[in-house]
Design a protein around this motif. Structure first.
Motif, PDB file in Angstrom:
ATOM      1  N   SER A  20       2.637   5.858  -3.109  1.00  0.00           N
ATOM      2  CA  SER A  20       4.073   6.857  -3.570  1.00  0.00           C
ATOM      3  C   SER A  20       4.128   6.806  -5.041  1.00  0.00           C
ATOM      4  N   GLY A  21       3.443   5.893  -5.683  1.00  0.00           N
ATOM      5  CA  GLY A  21       3.382   5.837  -7.262  1.00  0.00           C
ATOM      6  C   GLY A  21       2.143   6.092  -7.964  1.00  0.00           C
ATOM      7  N   ASP A  22       1.293   5.184  -8.054  1.00  0.00           N
ATOM      8  CA  ASP A  22       0.280   4.972  -8.700  1.00  0.00           C
ATOM      9  C   ASP A  22      -0.987   5.637  -8.405  1.00  0.00           C
ATOM     10  N   ALA A  23      -1.082   6.018  -6.962  1.00  0.00           N
ATOM     11  CA  ALA A  23      -2.367   6.478  -6.464  1.00  0.00           C
ATOM     12  C   ALA A  23      -2.915   7.786  -7.202  1.00  0.00           C
ATOM     13  N   ARG A  24      -4.158   7.781  -7.411  1.00  0.00           N
ATOM     14  CA  ARG A  24      -4.689   9.017  -7.997  1.00  0.00           C
ATOM     15  C   ARG A  24      -5.667   9.675  -7.003  1.00  0.00           C
ATOM     16  N   HIS A  25      -5.985   9.066  -6.142  1.00  0.00           N
ATOM     17  CA  HIS A  25      -6.755   9.883  -4.970  1.00  0.00           C
ATOM     18  C   HIS A  25      -6.271   9.677  -3.675  1.00  0.00           C
ATOM     19  N   ARG A  26      -6.619  10.569  -2.619  1.00  0.00           N
ATOM     20  CA  ARG A  26      -6.320  10.412  -1.409  1.00  0.00           C
ATOM     21  C   ARG A  26      -6.583   9.230  -0.613  1.00  0.00           C
ATOM     22  N   SER A  27      -7.600   8.582  -0.782  1.00  0.00           N
ATOM     23  CA  SER A  27      -8.088   7.414  -0.064  1.00  0.00           C
ATOM     24  C   SER A  27      -8.675   6.241  -1.043  1.00  0.00           C
ATOM     25  N   TYR A  28      -8.644   5.243  -0.657  1.00  0.00           N
ATOM     26  CA  TYR A  28      -9.498   4.134  -1.451  1.00  0.00           C
ATOM     27  C   TYR A  28     -10.383   3.132  -0.433  1.00  0.00           C
ATOM     28  N   ALA A  85       0.924  -1.274   0.056  1.00  0.00           N
ATOM     29  CA  ALA A  85       0.033  -0.063  -0.034  1.00  0.00           C
ATOM     30  C   ALA A  85       0.859   1.225   0.009  1.00  0.00           C
ATOM     31  N   LEU A  86       1.925   1.129   0.877  1.00  0.00           N
ATOM     32  CA  LEU A  86       2.891   2.385   0.863  1.00  0.00           C
ATOM     33  C   LEU A  86       3.241   2.764  -0.562  1.00  0.00           C
ATOM     34  N   ASN A  87       3.840   1.584  -1.441  1.00  0.00           N
ATOM     35  CA  ASN A  87       4.493   1.625  -2.602  1.00  0.00           C
ATOM     36  C   ASN A  87       3.344   2.276  -3.624  1.00  0.00           C
ATOM     37  N   PHE A  88       2.277   1.722  -3.347  1.00  0.00           N
ATOM     38  CA  PHE A  88       1.165   2.047  -4.498  1.00  0.00           C
ATOM     39  C   PHE A  88       0.803   3.574  -4.214  1.00  0.00           C
ATOM     40  N   ASP A 104     -12.937  -7.204   0.278  1.00  0.00           N
ATOM     41  CA  ASP A 104     -12.453  -8.583   0.206  1.00  0.00           C
ATOM     42  C   ASP A 104     -12.726  -8.987  -1.234  1.00  0.00           C
ATOM     43  N   GLU A 105     -12.681 -10.414  -1.152  1.00  0.00           N
ATOM     44  CA  GLU A 105     -12.787 -11.018  -2.631  1.00  0.00           C
ATOM     45  C   GLU A 105     -14.241 -11.013  -3.025  1.00  0.00           C
ATOM     46  N   GLU A 106     -15.191 -10.680  -2.526  1.00  0.00           N
ATOM     47  CA  GLU A 106     -16.710 -10.412  -2.948  1.00  0.00           C
ATOM     48  C   GLU A 106     -16.769  -9.262  -3.046  1.00  0.00           C
ATOM     49  N   GLN A 107     -16.024  -8.329  -3.036  1.00  0.00           N
ATOM     50  CA  GLN A 107     -16.131  -6.722  -3.323  1.00  0.00           C
ATOM     51  C   GLN A 107     -16.854  -6.022  -2.041  1.00  0.00           C
ATOM     52  N   ARG A 108     -16.822  -6.825  -0.714  1.00  0.00           N
ATOM     53  CA  ARG A 108     -17.681  -6.145   0.276  1.00  0.00           C
ATOM     54  C   ARG A 108     -16.522  -5.253   1.012  1.00  0.00           C
ATOM     55  N   LEU A 109     -16.913  -4.038   1.343  1.00  0.00           N
ATOM     56  CA  LEU A 109     -16.184  -3.114   2.189  1.00  0.00           C
ATOM     57  C   LEU A 109     -15.727  -3.754   3.395  1.00  0.00           C
ATOM     58  N   ILE A 110     -14.287  -3.362   3.781  1.00  0.00           N
ATOM     59  CA  ILE A 110     -13.811  -3.785   4.803  1.00  0.00           C
ATOM     60  C   ILE A 110     -13.569  -2.471   5.714  1.00  0.00           C
ATOM     61  N   GLY A 111     -12.930  -1.247   4.759  1.00  0.00           N
ATOM     62  CA  GLY A 111     -12.710   0.098   5.365  1.00  0.00           C
ATOM     63  C   GLY A 111     -12.118   0.885   4.297  1.00  0.00           C
ATOM     64  N   LEU A 112     -11.455   2.071   4.575  1.00  0.00           N
ATOM     65  CA  LEU A 112     -11.027   2.989   3.823  1.00  0.00           C
ATOM     66  C   LEU A 112      -9.461   2.987   4.426  1.00  0.00           C
ATOM     67  N   VAL A 113      -8.744   3.096   3.452  1.00  0.00           N
ATOM     68  CA  VAL A 113      -7.300   3.662   3.679  1.00  0.00           C
ATOM     69  C   VAL A 113      -6.815   4.719   3.036  1.00  0.00           C
ATOM     70  N   SER A 114      -5.989   5.495   3.378  1.00  0.00           N
ATOM     71  CA  SER A 114      -5.876   6.721   2.900  1.00  0.00           C
ATOM     72  C   SER A 114      -4.330   7.000   2.894  1.00  0.00           C
ATOM     73  N   ARG A 115      -3.861   8.007   2.206  1.00  0.00           N
ATOM     74  CA  ARG A 115      -2.607   8.386   2.081  1.00  0.00           C
ATOM     75  C   ARG A 115      -1.748   8.751   3.286  1.00  0.00           C
ATOM     76  N   THR A 116      -2.521   9.393   4.270  1.00  0.00           N
ATOM     77  CA  THR A 116      -2.482   9.506   5.647  1.00  0.00           C
ATOM     78  C   THR A 116      -1.946   8.472   6.332  1.00  0.00           C
ATOM     79  N   ASP A 117      -2.649   7.121   6.193  1.00  0.00           N
ATOM     80  CA  ASP A 117      -2.179   5.965   7.071  1.00  0.00           C
ATOM     81  C   ASP A 117      -0.887   5.522   6.145  1.00  0.00           C
ATOM     82  N   ALA A 118      -0.733   5.739   4.959  1.00  0.00           N
ATOM     83  CA  ALA A 118       0.595   5.319   4.224  1.00  0.00           C
ATOM     84  C   ALA A 118       1.943   6.038   4.926  1.00  0.00           C
ATOM     85  N   LEU A 119       1.688   7.311   5.133  1.00  0.00           N
ATOM     86  CA  LEU A 119       2.807   7.898   5.628  1.00  0.00           C
ATOM     87  C   LEU A 119       2.983   7.682   6.954  1.00  0.00           C
ATOM     88  N   ARG A 120       1.946   7.142   7.801  1.00  0.00           N
ATOM     89  CA  ARG A 120       2.162   6.617   9.263  1.00  0.00           C
ATOM     90  C   ARG A 120       2.734   5.407   9.224  1.00  0.00           C
TER      91      ARG A 120
END
Length: 577
Positions: A453-461, A448-451, A465-481
């Protein structure tokens, strides 16, 4: 709503009592200044014979008002309604005890000493102060305090004039800035309580009963519109003149405390010309409506009353605008009625409805107020026609009303056009970005940190899971932490964010609710999921919410033709075939 309605019973009673006190204070001041006696009996300034004291008495009263404003509270200056509006919108509907006491006292001194004002502005401010003070005794929000403030104002106006419907409409058009059951029902309760108490305090029946009727002609509505256009122009001239005079007072090299006394010189001179221009002038309204005023007095009211009122109000003294507007619009309608079929008093009433609408930008209030004042409800189609015509003229020629211009000059611009919030009309599914980019829950922190740092177009995603059910939201702030703390870099996102509460919305969730989620959580992108499966179907960002405003603006300004366009297209298709 029920709690505020119950509280409005107390506020309505207080507003009615405040109106009674104000009326008696005005009568006491009038008796003291003009007849040298201690009495609360109703008297008319025109019955006094004081010679040149007519000039001195308004100056004396205005000096007292200036001192009260300087060393008491500056909020007692002005007409009352703009101050109430400003308190509602910018002061969290909090008025002080000092204002509640000094506003009626200063207004009584101003009107009683000959000031050409009415009691309606002061009682709206005083009734509003009563409602605000009562609300401040309890744990209420600013919006709830506003409701009780406006309820007190409507109660005061009802008690003075006996016009509960017009008072309720004034609350809606000028003071509430919303249409909700929570505010509407308590205002109605307060107004009706004051209306029920009025016969025991100030008398029953219409304030200005009249018997004039329209003649049976087919041109009365057109004539009413013409009167409305005339008084609409008059309202525009009065408003621009008032603030021009106010600007002149601001250029004076003396403290504003002395301005009311300077303005009172014009009041005194006007009283020498014709004593009818002094005081509230309710007797003038009565004679106008009954058609018994002479043309000379009507002309004096139209010209001299306007001059002394504009100068006095521009000086910053304490007094209302409604009664003077009624007199001026009534005088204009009365004079135009000399050339129209029927009773001139009826046309005076039509002029009153129009000028109140044009000056205050309150057409429904103006139309109903004239009808209730006279108990002449059969004239409502004509008062409404005049009010609408005057309102149209005012909107075309003035940027703001005579009330909101005063507030705008303090750097606070108010829009009196009510519209439904576009976010409350649209659902999340109509604004969301469908099939958004997501990250799998199996992705590790380091990936996620590499993503990001490079290809991310948004601040959060959204993380799914495999069924496309929501687990949560990860943001650029999380990656920096995680970059600062690289421990457990191989931990999958499904475990790293599983304990984080994530706000979500559904396709049928109102967009306004999603906007509230963004404000409360600080998260700029809210996932939109299916209600049953929790599968991610879209995402709604701040940028997406702005689409609602864009759609609303397009609906307001985008113009197109469909009927003839469709016919032309069909013809073209037939030719080509």
């Amino acid at each position: 709503m029920l709690l505020l309605a119950a509280m409005a019973i107390v506020v309505g009673s207080g507003g009615a009592m405040g109106a009674w006190i104000l009326v008696k204070l005005i009568a006491f001041a009038t008796n003291l200044f003009w007849f040298g006696r201690f009495s609360i009996d109703d008297v008319h300034i025109t019955d006094a014979s004081l010679g040149l004291w007519v000039v001195a008495i308004p100056i004396l009263g205005s000096l007292i008002v200036g001192l009260m404003a300087r060393f008491g509270s500056e909020k007692i200056r002005g007409h009352g309604i703009p101050e109430a509006i400003e308190t509602i919108l910018f002061g969290e509907s909090r008025l002080s005890v000092k204002v509640a006491l000094l506003k009626p006292l200063s207004s009584a001194i101003s009107i009683g000493s000959g000031g050409p004002f009415g009691a309606e502005g002061p009682i709206i401010m005083t009734g509003g102060a009563i409602g605000s003070l009562f609300a401040q005794c309890f744990h209420l929000s600013a919006a709830e305090r506003k409701t009780l403030l406006v309820a007190g104002a409507a109660a005061g106006m009802t008690a003075i004039f006996g016009t509960p419907l017009a008072a309720i409409l004034l609350a809606i058009e000028v003071l509430l800035f919303e249409w909700k059951p929570r505010s509407f029902v308590p205002v109605v309760v307060a107004a009706m309580v004051a209306f029920a108490l009025r016969p025991h305090l100030l008398g029953s029946g219409p304030m200005f009963p009249m018997a004039g009727l329209f003649p049976e002609t087919d041109w009365n509505l057109l004539a009413a519109a013409a009167v409305g256009i005339g008084v609409g122009l008059q309202a525009t001239l009065l408003s621009s003149s008032l603030y021009y005079i106010e600007d002149l007072f601001h250029k004076l090299p003396v403290h504003w405390m002395w301005w009311p006394a300077i303005g009172a010189i014009a009041v005194g001179v006007g009283g020498l010309i014709d004593a009818h221009v002094l005081g509230a002038g309710y007797g003038n309204i009565d004679t106008l409506l009954n058609g018994s005023l002479t043309l000379r007095v009507a002309m004096a009211l139209l010209v001299v009353k306007a001059v002394v009122w504009l100068i006095a109000l521009g000086s910053g003294t304490s007094g209302g605008v409604l009664a003077p507007l009624l007199i001026l619009g009534g005088a204009a309608g009365f004079l135009m009625g000399q050339f129209l079929p029927g009773d001139a008093g009826v046309w005076a009433m039509i002029g009153m409805a129009g000028i109140m609408s044009g000056a205050m930008r309150a057409p429904l209030t103006g139309a109903m107020f004239a009808a209730e004042l006279t108990a002449h409800f059969s004239a409502l189609p004509f008062t409404m026609t005049s009010a609408a015509a005057a309102y149209g003229v005012s909107v075309l020629l003035m940027r703001r009303s005579i009330l909101t211009e005063k507030i705008a000059r303090r750097g606070r611009h108010i829009l009196q056009e009510y519209t439904v919030d576009a976010l409350d009309l649209l659902q999340a599914g109509q604004l969301m970005t469908e099939n958004p980019d997501t990250l799998p829950g199996s992705m590790t922190k380091s990936e996620a940190l590499n993503f990001f740092s490079g290809d991310a177009r948004h601040r959060s995603y959204p993380v799914v899971d495999e069924e496309q059910r929501l687990i949560g939201l990860v943001s650029r702030t999380d990656a920096l932490r995680w970059q600062v703390d690289p421990r457990e870099a191989d931990t999958p996102l499904s475990e790293a964010i599983s304990d984080v509460a994530q706000p979500v919305a559904f396709a049928d969730t109102p967009s306004g609710v999603v906007a509230d989620m963004i404000i409360d959580s600080g998260i700029g992108r809210i996932p939109i999921v299916e209600r049953d499966t929790h599968r991610v179907i879209g995402i709604l960002s701040r940028q997406d919410l702005l689409k609602a405003r864009g759609a609303h603006r397009q609906a307001e300004t985008g113009r197109s033709r469909f009927v003839f366009k469709s016919a032309q297209q069909s013809s073209t298709n037939r030719i080509s075939n």
